[in-house]
Design a protein around this motif. Structure first.
Motif, mmCIF file in Angstrom:
data_model
loop_
_atom_site.group_PDB
_atom_site.id
_atom_site.type_symbol
_atom_site.label_atom_id
_atom_site.label_comp_id
_atom_site.label_asym_id
_atom_site.label_seq_id
_atom_site.Cartn_x
_atom_site.Cartn_y
_atom_site.Cartn_z
ATOM 1 N N GLY A 18 0.809 -1.210 0.000
ATOM 2 C CA GLY A 18 0.000 0.000 0.000
ATOM 3 C C GLY A 18 0.839 1.255 0.000
ATOM 4 N N LEU A 19 1.918 1.261 0.780
ATOM 5 C CA LEU A 19 2.799 2.423 0.819
ATOM 6 C C LEU A 19 3.561 2.577 -0.488
ATOM 7 C CD1 LEU A 19 4.242 2.314 4.455
ATOM 8 C CD2 LEU A 19 2.216 3.487 3.586
ATOM 9 N N ALA A 20 3.885 1.453 -1.128
ATOM 10 C CA ALA A 20 4.572 1.523 -2.422
ATOM 11 C C ALA A 20 3.668 2.144 -3.476
ATOM 12 C CB ALA A 20 5.009 0.132 -2.857
ATOM 13 N N ARG A 21 2.381 1.756 -3.481
ATOM 14 C CA ARG A 21 1.438 2.355 -4.443
ATOM 15 C C ARG A 21 1.236 3.837 -4.156
ATOM 16 N NH1 ARG A 21 -1.335 -2.534 -3.474
ATOM 17 N NH2 ARG A 21 -2.822 -1.475 -2.103
ATOM 18 N N LEU A 22 1.179 4.171 -2.873
ATOM 19 C CA LEU A 22 1.022 5.572 -2.506
ATOM 20 C C LEU A 22 2.226 6.388 -2.961
ATOM 21 C CD1 LEU A 22 -0.371 7.899 -1.065
ATOM 22 C CD2 LEU A 22 0.572 7.059 1.098
ATOM 23 N N ARG A 23 3.410 5.831 -2.806
ATOM 24 C CA ARG A 23 4.618 6.540 -3.231
ATOM 25 C C ARG A 23 4.594 6.770 -4.742
ATOM 26 N NH1 ARG A 23 10.985 4.842 -2.037
ATOM 27 N NH2 ARG A 23 11.891 6.719 -2.988
ATOM 28 N N VAL A 24 4.146 5.790 -5.507
ATOM 29 C CA VAL A 24 4.072 5.943 -6.964
ATOM 30 C C VAL A 24 3.065 7.030 -7.339
ATOM 31 C CG1 VAL A 24 3.399 4.816 -9.110
ATOM 32 C CG2 VAL A 24 4.839 3.598 -7.461
ATOM 33 N N ALA A 25 1.882 7.005 -6.703
ATOM 34 C CA ALA A 25 0.853 7.993 -7.033
ATOM 35 C C ALA A 25 1.322 9.405 -6.711
ATOM 36 C CB ALA A 25 -0.435 7.667 -6.276
ATOM 37 N N LEU A 26 1.947 9.586 -5.549
ATOM 38 C CA LEU A 26 2.456 10.915 -5.190
ATOM 39 C C LEU A 26 3.565 11.352 -6.137
ATOM 40 C CD1 LEU A 26 2.557 10.749 -1.288
ATOM 41 C CD2 LEU A 26 1.047 12.144 -2.700
ATOM 42 N N THR A 27 4.414 10.415 -6.528
ATOM 43 C CA THR A 27 5.488 10.740 -7.468
ATOM 44 C C THR A 27 4.920 11.247 -8.784
ATOM 45 O OG1 THR A 27 6.965 9.102 -6.465
ATOM 46 C CG2 THR A 27 7.485 9.815 -8.703
ATOM 47 N N VAL A 28 3.826 10.642 -9.240
ATOM 48 C CA VAL A 28 3.184 11.071 -10.483
ATOM 49 C C VAL A 28 2.672 12.500 -10.354
ATOM 50 C CG1 VAL A 28 1.187 10.682 -11.989
ATOM 51 C CG2 VAL A 28 2.589 8.747 -11.252
ATOM 52 N N PHE A 29 2.078 12.847 -9.216
ATOM 53 C CA PHE A 29 1.567 14.204 -9.034
ATOM 54 C C PHE A 29 2.705 15.224 -8.984
ATOM 55 C CE2 PHE A 29 -2.551 12.353 -7.821
ATOM 56 C CZ PHE A 29 -3.395 13.238 -8.486
ATOM 57 N N PHE A 30 3.796 14.877 -8.321
ATOM 58 C CA PHE A 30 4.956 15.783 -8.309
ATOM 59 C C PHE A 30 5.465 16.003 -9.731
ATOM 60 C CE2 PHE A 30 5.124 15.142 -3.749
ATOM 61 C CZ PHE A 30 5.755 16.267 -3.266
ATOM 62 N N ALA A 31 5.559 14.923 -10.518
ATOM 63 C CA ALA A 31 6.035 15.041 -11.899
ATOM 64 C C ALA A 31 5.080 15.877 -12.743
ATOM 65 C CB ALA A 31 6.208 13.652 -12.512
ATOM 66 N N LEU A 32 3.778 15.678 -12.554
ATOM 67 C CA LEU A 32 2.786 16.458 -13.299
ATOM 68 C C LEU A 32 2.888 17.939 -12.973
ATOM 69 C CD1 LEU A 32 0.269 16.523 -15.147
ATOM 70 C CD2 LEU A 32 -1.121 16.220 -13.080
ATOM 71 N N ASP A 33 3.098 18.246 -11.701
ATOM 72 C CA ASP A 33 3.250 19.630 -11.269
ATOM 73 C C ASP A 33 4.421 20.302 -11.991
ATOM 74 O OD1 ASP A 33 2.775 21.926 -9.718
ATOM 75 O OD2 ASP A 33 4.188 21.279 -8.187
ATOM 76 N N GLY A 34 5.568 19.631 -12.005
ATOM 77 C CA GLY A 34 6.723 20.189 -12.694
ATOM 78 C C GLY A 34 6.528 20.296 -14.189
ATOM 79 N N PHE A 35 5.870 19.305 -14.782
ATOM 80 C CA PHE A 35 5.634 19.280 -16.228
ATOM 81 C C PHE A 35 4.777 20.461 -16.669
ATOM 82 C CE2 PHE A 35 3.016 17.845 -19.849
ATOM 83 C CZ PHE A 35 4.015 17.545 -20.763
ATOM 84 N N ILE A 36 3.677 20.694 -15.961
ATOM 85 C CA ILE A 36 2.774 21.785 -16.340
ATOM 86 C C ILE A 36 3.417 23.138 -16.077
ATOM 87 C CG2 ILE A 36 0.597 22.907 -15.748
ATOM 88 C CD1 ILE A 36 -0.649 20.183 -15.464
ATOM 89 N N PHE A 37 4.097 23.281 -14.934
ATOM 90 C CA PHE A 37 4.725 24.564 -14.631
ATOM 91 C C PHE A 37 5.793 24.907 -15.662
ATOM 92 C CE2 PHE A 37 7.794 27.272 -12.341
ATOM 93 C CZ PHE A 37 6.944 28.292 -11.953
ATOM 94 N N ALA A 38 6.611 23.919 -16.047
ATOM 95 C CA ALA A 38 7.655 24.171 -17.042
ATOM 96 C C ALA A 38 7.056 24.486 -18.405
ATOM 97 C CB ALA A 38 8.587 22.961 -17.145
ATOM 98 N N GLY A 39 5.951 23.813 -18.727
ATOM 99 C CA GLY A 39 5.294 24.116 -19.997
ATOM 100 C C GLY A 39 4.838 25.557 -20.079
ATOM 101 N N TRP A 40 4.438 26.106 -18.945
ATOM 102 C CA TRP A 40 4.061 27.514 -18.903
ATOM 103 C C TRP A 40 5.270 28.425 -19.033
ATOM 104 C CZ3 TRP A 40 2.206 32.114 -19.083
ATOM 105 C CH2 TRP A 40 2.583 33.111 -18.188
ATOM 106 N N VAL A 41 6.330 28.143 -18.255
ATOM 107 C CA VAL A 41 7.427 29.110 -18.195
ATOM 108 C C VAL A 41 8.178 29.225 -19.514
ATOM 109 C CG1 VAL A 41 7.718 28.821 -15.712
ATOM 110 C CG2 VAL A 41 9.098 27.445 -17.253
#
Length: 396
Positions: A18-41
């Protein structure tokens, strides 16, 4: 108890599924955050030209991101306590990609600043919420894995900036950012389902049945949180400055091709990703004080090179050195604030830290008008050195 001591390794313990799946899901959100922000800048130069804004006008418009984010960050800690960090992360994960489609629709600095308020609110909210969830997971695993989440943010930023550089000359900002909206909503739908199904992990004390009621913060704890927030502010200022002004510096001051200019942030993000991927190992072996001091010093030297270099390639090398130096300072500061004060500590440190990231670009804009853009960017080196100094003086 030492504030910046070494972290005990627990690598030998297996991670529950369960913690491994949670770590993967959170990692995806962190990556999405950086991806969208960089696309803007990387599209800021095009948006600047579209709106006809001067450097000062653009700086004021970018203040909309800062204002929206800081206002939201002060509230998100409470929302996480009431509704949980997972639902708040998913809600902001929907709002952020929707809001990124708005800037290309504006034709004045005023309207740009207004829509950036919405983007800033979503950006600030998701960063506090997902960092709070990550702090809970770090406590449950009892390993310093926070840099790995921020590595995902940097990797997403690198990919977003690299993609933006490739299509900058062939795709309009409207189509580019609308594409980011579609991608963001799809990723949130997939990763959000996993995140909503998983309960936040119990801290080790809670797992043993001890009292888990949040303790009232005393003045010493509040002071520690402020210190960690100031360290985060000093380094996040540089990340925001390079994100919003790095491409413009390369294109305007060093006559770089737009594609090469966009790659400047990509070099910075790649170096930061490499530094953060090794962050857990470095923290376990060296401890937090050497990471803060060496990182701040390295970043200061790199930014002086990046800002004052006479050629594009030397500036790119300087950006990369800066990324390596800044890599693990912000994750360490936010994790320690969360360990001391929970979501409210994360919210306070994040407000200061991301406030530095978001207030940095407008400050650079004003300094660029007063002096020059290269001189303005040297302020990044000054604050990185200050972060190293604070880290050293608070080592005990």
């Amino acid at each position: 108890m030492p504030l910046l001591n070494k972290t005990t390794s627990a690598a030998s313990r297996a991670t529950p599924p369960g913690l491994a799946r949670l770590r993967v899901a959170l990692t995806v959100f962190f990556a999405l955050d950086g991806f969208i922000f960089a696309g803007w800048v990387v599209r800021i130069p095009a948006i600047k030209e579209q709106t006809g804004a001067s450097a000062s006008d653009l700086g004021l418009a970018l203040l909309g991101v800062s204002a929206g984010a800081v206002i939201t960050m002060t509230l998100t800690g409470r929302l996480c306590r009431r509704f949980g960090s997972h639902p708040v992360t998913v809600a902001c994960g929907v709002l952020m990609p929707l809001s990124i489609a708005l800037p290309p629709l504006t034709h004045s600095a005023l309207s740009l600043g207004l829509v950036l308020l919405i983007f800033g609110a979503a950006y600030g909210g998701i960063n506090v919420a997902m960092n709070s969830a990550a702090v809970d997971l770090v406590a449950a695993l009892r390993r310093p894995i926070m840099p790995s989440f921020h590595a995902a943010f940097s990797l997403g930023g690198m990919v977003g900036a690299g993609l933006g550089g490739l299509i900058a000359g062939s795709l309009s900002p409207t189509r580019h950012l609308l594409g980011l909206t579609v991608i963001g909503l799809i990723v949130t739908a997939v990763a959000g389902r996993t995140l909503l199904r998983l309960e936040p992990p119990a801290a080790p004390s809670e797992a043993r049945g001890e009292d888990s009621t949040p303790r009232r913060l005393d003045s010493r704890t509040r002071g520690l949180v402020i210190i960690f927030g100031l360290i985060a502010l000093c380094t996040a200022f540089g990340e925001g400055a390079l994100a919003d002004w790095g491409a413009l510096h390369l294109e305007q001051d060093l006559a770089a091709h737009p594609g090469i200019a966009a790659a400047g942030y990509s070099c910075f993000a790649l170096a930061m990703t490499i530094g953060r991927l090794s962050g857990t190992t470095l923290l376990e072996r060296l401890g937090q004080t050497p990471i803060l001091v060496a990182g701040g010093t390295t970043a200061a030297a790199g930014m002086l090179l990046g800002a004052l270099a006479p050629t594009v390639w030397l500036a790119l090398i300087g950006f990369a050195i800066t990324g390596l130096g800044l890599a693990n300072i912000f994750p360490v500061a936010v994790e320690r604030a969360g360990a001391h004060a929970g979501p409210n500590g994360v919210a306070t440190a994040s407000t200061l830290g991301y406030g530095g990231m978001l207030l940095g670009p407008p400050a650079i804009g004003f300094m660029a008008d007063w002096f020059t853009l290269p001189i303005a960017l040297t302020s990044v080196a000054v604050l990185a050195a200050l972060a190293a100094l604070i880290g050293y003086t608070t080592r005990h």
